[in-house]
Design an enzyme around this catalytic site. Structure first.
Site, PDB file in Angstrom:
ATOM      1  N   LEU A  16      12.988   3.959  -7.995  1.00  0.00           N
ATOM      2  CA  LEU A  16      13.227   4.235  -6.580  1.00  0.00           C
ATOM      3  C   LEU A  16      14.598   3.682  -6.249  1.00  0.00           C
ATOM      4  O   LEU A  16      14.972   2.621  -6.750  1.00  0.00           O
ATOM      5  CB  LEU A  16      12.170   3.564  -5.689  1.00  0.00           C
ATOM      6  N   ASP A  17      15.353   4.384  -5.419  1.00  0.00           N
ATOM      7  CA  ASP A  17      16.677   3.917  -5.036  1.00  0.00           C
ATOM      8  C   ASP A  17      16.586   2.552  -4.354  1.00  0.00           C
ATOM      9  O   ASP A  17      15.575   2.218  -3.725  1.00  0.00           O
ATOM     10  CB  ASP A  17      17.348   4.906  -4.068  1.00  0.00           C
ATOM     11  N   TYR A  18      17.668   1.812  -4.438  1.00  0.00           N
ATOM     12  CA  TYR A  18      17.773   0.487  -3.793  1.00  0.00           C
ATOM     13  C   TYR A  18      17.325   0.513  -2.327  1.00  0.00           C
ATOM     14  O   TYR A  18      16.548  -0.350  -1.903  1.00  0.00           O
ATOM     15  CB  TYR A  18      19.219   0.005  -3.916  1.00  0.00           C
TER      16      TYR A  18
END
Length: 287
Positions: free
Chosen positions: A134-136
């Protein structure tokens, strides 16, 4: 370096790149990304010579996997995680927005897992590992493998598109009630379907939409790029945005809300959901 695993290449029809062939042949490193990192660090040798990612494998080759003999006993990352499901094979945890899943940083979900999950009692138990990203700035559910066999099996489920992921986002501008986005990313096919759950008027953004998203592929930044491509970027996105439509200080309004898959070992149907973060409910209190 210390040799930990050996593999002898049996019959193959045509030469294949090492980084493709080596996926799944070692119990210690079952994932493609892990193999690639090991090769780049010089931990993989073919026929006694240090390998590169460009090397092609042929029948009869011998592949050795090494590990550094220097023990890494640095400080452990003590970061409490919410665990929504756990058994001896796998776990599902909640990743808050604003933290990396993995990487070179100390403060990552990957480094926090061992502090939060119970060690598997199975013989192929390994350090717990995320099997997707998952993106930051994205919050939501993250699937974790706790054994070598489980990590391999979960990666295969993702490759076969047998794990269904659902996201929620708040998007800017007027939108169709539902639709499909078929827009290539990095020259690879990428497909997302969406459904607008509710729309409200906004003095600053004209309209804001609570949108349910169903990605059919898993390209980097797929949902963010797709929604930007149709003119409805996600609220709070600092990379894919319309001029004068940037919201600062509230983070990205993108949330991985559910995971659905058949457990690769128990064959149980697993459906895990996580409610919307508070910042979503401030704009859409009914949800």
């Amino acid at each position: 370096m210390k040799k930990i695993e050996t593999h002898n290449v049996k019959k193959i029809l045509i030469p294949i790149r090492l980084q493709e062939y080596a996926v799944g042949i070692f119990k210690t490193i079952p994932t493609k990304s892990g193999i690639k990192k090991a090769i780049k660090k010089g931990f993989v040798k073919v026929n006694g010579k240090t390998a590169t990612t460009a090397l092609y494998i042929n029948e009869g080759d011998t592949i050795h996997l090494y590990e550094s003999e220097q023990k890494n006993e640095g400080k452990q990352f003590n970061f409490p995680l919410e665990i929504l499901f756990e058994d001896i094979y796998l776990a599902v945890i909640y990743k808050p927005a604003g933290i990396l899943v993995s990487g070179n940083s100390f403060a990552t979900i990957d480094n926090a897992l061992i502090q939060n999950l119970q060690k598997s009692a199975l013989t192929d138990a390994t350090r717990p590992r995320p099997v997707h990203r998952l993106d930051y700035p994205t919050s939501g559910l993250l699937l974790i493998g706790k054994t070598t066999e489980s990590i391999i099996a979960l990666n295969q489920l993702f490759e076969k598109k047998e794990i269904q992921k659902t996201y929620y986002a708040i998007c800017i501008g007027k939108m169709e009630k539902n639709g499909e986005i078929d827009f290539s990313i990095d020259d690879k096919n990428a497909f997302t379907s969406f459904e607008v759950i509710q729309t409200i008027k906004s003095p600053r953004f004209d309209f804001l939409n609570l949108v349910k998203l169903y990605p059919k592929t898993g390209r980097k930044h797929q949902l963010r790029k797709h929604l930007f491509a149709i003119g409805n970027p996600i609220l709070g996105d600092k990379e894919y945005f319309l001029e004068d439509k940037i919201l600062k200080g509230k983070g990205l309004f993108l949330h991985a809300s559910s995971l659905s898959f058949t457990h690769p070992f128990t064959k149980e149907k697993i459906i895990i959901t996580k409610e919307l973060p508070k910042k979503f409910k401030k704009l859409f209190p009914e949800f």
